[in-house]
Design a protein around this motif. Structure first.
Motif, PDB file in Angstrom:
ATOM      1  N   LEU A  65      63.011  51.177  60.773  1.00 47.57           N
ATOM      2  CA  LEU A  65      63.258  51.124  62.223  1.00 47.57           C
ATOM      3  C   LEU A  65      62.506  52.221  62.979  1.00 47.57           C
ATOM      4  N   ALA A  66      62.452  53.414  62.395  1.00 48.72           N
ATOM      5  CA  ALA A  66      61.784  54.524  63.090  1.00 48.72           C
ATOM      6  C   ALA A  66      60.282  54.261  63.196  1.00 48.72           C
ATOM      7  N   VAL A  67      59.703  53.688  62.152  1.00 49.32           N
ATOM      8  CA  VAL A  67      58.270  53.372  62.179  1.00 49.32           C
ATOM      9  C   VAL A  67      58.007  52.294  63.239  1.00 49.32           C
ATOM     10  N   LEU A  68      58.881  51.302  63.292  1.00 55.57           N
ATOM     11  CA  LEU A  68      58.710  50.237  64.289  1.00 55.57           C
ATOM     12  C   LEU A  68      58.892  50.773  65.708  1.00 55.57           C
ATOM     13  N   SER A 396      61.423  67.582  59.850  1.00 52.48           N
ATOM     14  CA  SER A 396      61.519  66.362  59.046  1.00 52.48           C
ATOM     15  C   SER A 396      62.802  65.623  59.407  1.00 52.48           C
ATOM     16  N   PHE A 397      62.742  64.298  59.322  1.00 52.95           N
ATOM     17  CA  PHE A 397      63.852  63.446  59.719  1.00 52.95           C
ATOM     18  C   PHE A 397      64.092  62.411  58.627  1.00 52.95           C
ATOM     19  N   VAL A 398      65.338  62.319  58.173  1.00 52.77           N
ATOM     20  CA  VAL A 398      65.665  61.274  57.202  1.00 52.77           C
ATOM     21  C   VAL A 398      65.779  59.972  57.983  1.00 52.77           C
ATOM     22  N   ILE A 399      64.837  59.044  57.780  1.00 53.03           N
ATOM     23  CA  ILE A 399      64.870  57.793  58.541  1.00 53.03           C
ATOM     24  C   ILE A 399      65.488  56.663  57.709  1.00 53.03           C
ATOM     25  N   ARG A 400      65.791  56.948  56.470  1.00 54.87           N
ATOM     26  CA  ARG A 400      66.612  56.056  55.665  1.00 54.87           C
ATOM     27  C   ARG A 400      67.224  56.859  54.532  1.00 54.87           C
ATOM     28  N   GLU A 401      68.525  56.768  54.401  1.00 49.86           N
ATOM     29  CA  GLU A 401      69.214  57.543  53.371  1.00 49.86           C
ATOM     30  C   GLU A 401      69.021  56.921  51.993  1.00 49.86           C
ATOM     31  N   ARG A 402      69.153  57.766  50.987  1.00 50.08           N
ATOM     32  CA  ARG A 402      69.149  57.245  49.627  1.00 50.08           C
ATOM     33  C   ARG A 402      70.355  56.337  49.441  1.00 50.08           C
TER      34      ARG A 402
END
Ligand SMILES: *Cc1c(COP(=O)(O)O)cnc(C)c1O
Length: 422
Positions: A65-68, A396-402
């Motif tokens: 989502l962040a890339v989009l 840095s930003f976690v844009i998807r959690e593990r």
């Protein structure tokens, strides 16, 4: 080309040492550079400044989502291939009139959702799909805007799995049937034919196939015009290649220079669907060496990432450079196979690769993993999917959690009849 570089023998993404991201997120982990993403999008967009155009990012390459959202903020749209991608694109804030929908197997449900959303147009791949589209639109009292995907029968000279514009390919409508199909499409009551689409393959490193294909398509548009079928949009697809090892693909400016005369000639608004060229070199997969193993025949470096995290080597025998996160000028070279923990012989990142010798515990960066990396990841071997981190300068930003183990079994049920008796 990208923003992963060494400072004092330590690999950084922009201003952050990868070692720090390892401490925060652990491995394996995808890491993307914001600066690279923005620069690649803008370079592509600017190269076509002289023609009216929309860059509809092929989100199957990277659909976070962040890339989009980043693409949308730059004026970009999305090339989608499923209802799930439509959902993601909308959630990311991509306006519907910047979304185009391709793929040979759109379901009625997906078509309905896309009509509901009001996307720019469908890239239609067959006569059968055209009739279904007309049907669904009719039920909804809607009109479906379509571009017909032409198969120009061009050899893109790339890997067979990512060649899509050859005669035997499942994609598009044969050029020889094009005029007839357009004419029949235009006669359907709920279809509005607005465009022509051609996408001949991926990871193209030569200009000739693009030029050949567009020459055919431009001629077709002329023919269609002369038959009273005006075409407003020309969708040129994606496919521009990147440097994984020693390829020398044309840059976006050279690409634009080669095809702009043809695009102009059509008088159309141009849609383009780059994927790999925008995000491929903007991402890496960070992984850690677990074990070294020597058999009589080979030396293996066993890492904690697997083919389920990055499928390209297994699927396409693709090359990814692998760099040590801490390099030592004195490390001797070694020839090794870099393999993952998954129980498949196809689970490798490199075979017979000569690279600086590594030790257990070392961090490695699998380069050029920003396209068709995370989007192809699976839970095979019950491995949780890894996190994605976006780096911007020193942040840095976690844009998807593990994923967690609970994520692995979400939605599964054991029927009552299997309940333990004792
Ligand atoms: C996969 C695909 C793209 C993107 O291809 P890249 O090589 O990543 O640029 C564009 N259009 C269509 C229709 C595709 O299937």
């Amino acid at each position: 080309m990208h923003d992963f570089h060494y400072r004092h023998e330590t690999l950084y993404c922009e201003d952050i040492p990868l070692e720090r991201l390892d401490k925060e997120q652990g491995t394996p982990c995808y890491i993307y550079s914001h600066a690279t993403l923005i620069r690649h999008f803008r370079a592509f967009d600017r190269a076509f400044a002289s023609v009216p155009h929309l860059v509809a990012f092929a989100m199957k390459a990277n659909s976070n989502l962040a890339v989009l959202r980043l693409m949308a903020s730059q004026g970009g749209g999305a090339d989608i291939v499923s209802g799930g991608e439509l959902f993601r694109a909308r959630r990311a804030g991509i306006p519907p009139d910047r979304i185009v929908f391709a793929g040979v197997g759109k379901s009625r449900r997906e078509i309905r959702d896309a009509l509901d959303a009001g996307i720019l147009f469908f890239n239609v791949e067959s006569s059968a799909e055209l009739h279904t589209l007309n049907d669904v639109a009719s039920d909804m009292g809607a009109q479906a805007r379509v571009a017909l995907r032409i198969n120009p029968d061009i050899d893109p000279r790339t890997h067979p799995y990512i060649s899509t514009g050859l005669k035997h390919s499942k994609f598009g409508i044969g050029a020889e049937h094009a005029v007839e199909t357009f004419t029949r499409a235009a006669a359907l009551p709920c279809i509005r034919v607005v465009g022509v689409h051609a996408h001949i393959g991926s990871q193209l490193t030569h200009l000739d196939p693009f030029v050949e294909s567009l020459t055919k398509v431009a001629a077709l548009i002329e023919t269609l015009k002369s038959r009273g079928l005006p075409i407003r949009y020309l969708n040129i697809g994606g496919g521009l290649g990147i440097t994984y090892s020693n390829e020398t693909p044309p840059d976006p400016t050279a690409f634009a220079d080669a095809i702009t005369p043809l695009l102009r000639q059509t008088g159309c608004d141009i849609i383009m669907e780059p994927g790999r060229v925008i995000t491929g070199n903007a991402g890496i997969l960070l992984t850690r060496v677990l074990y070294l193993k020597e058999t009589g025949a080979k030396k293996f470096v066993i890492v904690d990432a697997g083919m389920n995290d990055l499928l390209r080597p297994a699927l396409y025998d693709a090359h990814h450079d692998i760099l040590p996160v801490r390099r030592s000028p004195h490390a001797p070279d070694d020839t090794v196979d870099v393999v993952g923990p998954v129980c498949e012989s196809g689970d490798f990142f490199a075979r017979r690769r000569t690279m600086p010798a590594v030790n257990a515990g070392d961090l490695l960066a699998v380069m050029s993993a920003g396209a068709y990396g995370f989007t192809m990841a699976s839970n095979y071997n019950a491995r949780p999917r890894v996190p994605e981190v976006l780096v911007k300068g020193g942040d840095s930003f976690v844009i998807r959690e593990r994923e967690t183990f609970d994520d692995l079994i979400r939605g599964e049920h054991i029927p009552d009849f299997l309940e333990a008796r004792a």
